[in-house]
Scaffold this motif. Structure first.
Motif, short mmCIF file in Angstrom:
data_model
loop_
_atom_site.label_atom_id
_atom_site.label_comp_id
_atom_site.label_asym_id
_atom_site.label_seq_id
_atom_site.Cartn_x
_atom_site.Cartn_y
_atom_site.Cartn_z
N VAL A 43 0.85 -1.18 0.00
CA VAL A 43 0.00 0.00 0.00
C VAL A 43 0.89 1.23 0.00
CG1 VAL A 43 -1.82 1.19 1.25
CG2 VAL A 43 -1.76 -1.29 1.24
N SER A 44 0.60 2.18 -0.89
CA SER A 44 1.42 3.38 -0.99
C SER A 44 1.25 4.26 0.24
CB SER A 44 1.04 4.17 -2.24
OG SER A 44 -0.25 4.73 -2.08
N ALA A 45 2.18 5.18 0.44
CA ALA A 45 2.11 6.11 1.56
C ALA A 45 0.86 6.98 1.46
CB ALA A 45 3.37 6.98 1.59
N ASP A 46 0.50 7.38 0.25
CA ASP A 46 -0.71 8.20 0.07
C ASP A 46 -1.96 7.41 0.47
OD1 ASP A 46 0.76 10.33 -0.87
OD2 ASP A 46 0.42 9.85 -2.99
N ALA A 47 -2.01 6.13 0.13
CA ALA A 47 -3.17 5.31 0.49
C ALA A 47 -3.24 5.12 2.00
CB ALA A 47 -3.11 3.97 -0.22
N ARG A 48 -2.07 4.94 2.66
CA ARG A 48 -2.07 4.81 4.13
C ARG A 48 -2.55 6.10 4.77
NH1 ARG A 48 2.82 2.03 3.08
NH2 ARG A 48 4.01 3.90 3.56
N LEU A 49 -2.10 7.25 4.26
CA LEU A 49 -2.53 8.54 4.79
C LEU A 49 -4.04 8.70 4.61
CD1 LEU A 49 -1.85 11.29 6.02
CD2 LEU A 49 -1.42 12.11 3.70
N LEU A 50 -4.53 8.35 3.45
CA LEU A 50 -5.96 8.43 3.19
C LEU A 50 -6.74 7.54 4.15
CD1 LEU A 50 -8.32 9.47 1.48
CD2 LEU A 50 -7.90 7.58 -0.08
N LYS A 52 -5.86 6.67 7.16
CA LYS A 52 -5.85 7.30 8.49
C LYS A 52 -6.85 8.45 8.55
CE LYS A 52 -1.08 6.16 9.70
NZ LYS A 52 0.24 6.71 9.98
N ALA A 53 -6.93 9.22 7.47
CA ALA A 53 -7.87 10.34 7.44
C ALA A 53 -9.31 9.85 7.51
CB ALA A 53 -7.66 11.17 6.17
N VAL A 54 -9.61 8.78 6.80
CA VAL A 54 -10.96 8.22 6.82
C VAL A 54 -11.29 7.69 8.22
CG1 VAL A 54 -12.39 6.31 5.95
CG2 VAL A 54 -11.07 7.71 4.37
N ASP A 55 -10.32 7.02 8.85
CA ASP A 55 -10.55 6.52 10.21
C ASP A 55 -10.80 7.67 11.18
OD1 ASP A 55 -10.25 3.89 9.46
OD2 ASP A 55 -8.14 3.76 10.06
#
Length: 98
Positions: A43-50, A52-55
């Motif tokens: 999973v890309s860093a952008d997807a991980r950040l997204l 976390k934002a959704v959570d």
């Protein structure tokens, strides 16, 4: 080919049955080898950040009671809602500054 009962007749048929029986364990071993290696997903860093934002958005309360209470207090004190032109100017300024 003549079938009597549940078994085919003929020497050629018996040979094919033995080949299938010998190949089955090899196929099972191949399948186990593939499963042990397994598939991977990165999973890309952008997807991980997204994620976390959704959570964080899901965990946040839907109504920010502190903001509602402040707005009610300002409305009761007459600090909000008196000057529609000033409100429009501030809304436009906030949109232009983005």
């Amino acid at each position: 080919m003549k079938i009597q009962g549940d078994r085919p007749s003929g020497a050629q048929d018996a040979g094919q049955t033995q080949q299938v029986q010998k190949a089955a364990p090899q196929r099972a071993q191949d399948a186990r080898g593939k499963a042990e290696g397994g598939d991977r997903v990165e999973v890309s860093a952008d997807a991980r950040l997204l994620g976390k934002a959704v959570d964080a958005a899901n965990k946040a309360p839907e109504i920010r009671q502190d903001v509602v209470d402040r707005a009610k207090a300002k409305l009761a004190a007459g600090q909000v809602g008196n000057d529609a032109g000033r409100l429009a100017d501030r809304l436009i300024d906030s949109l232009l500054s983005k």
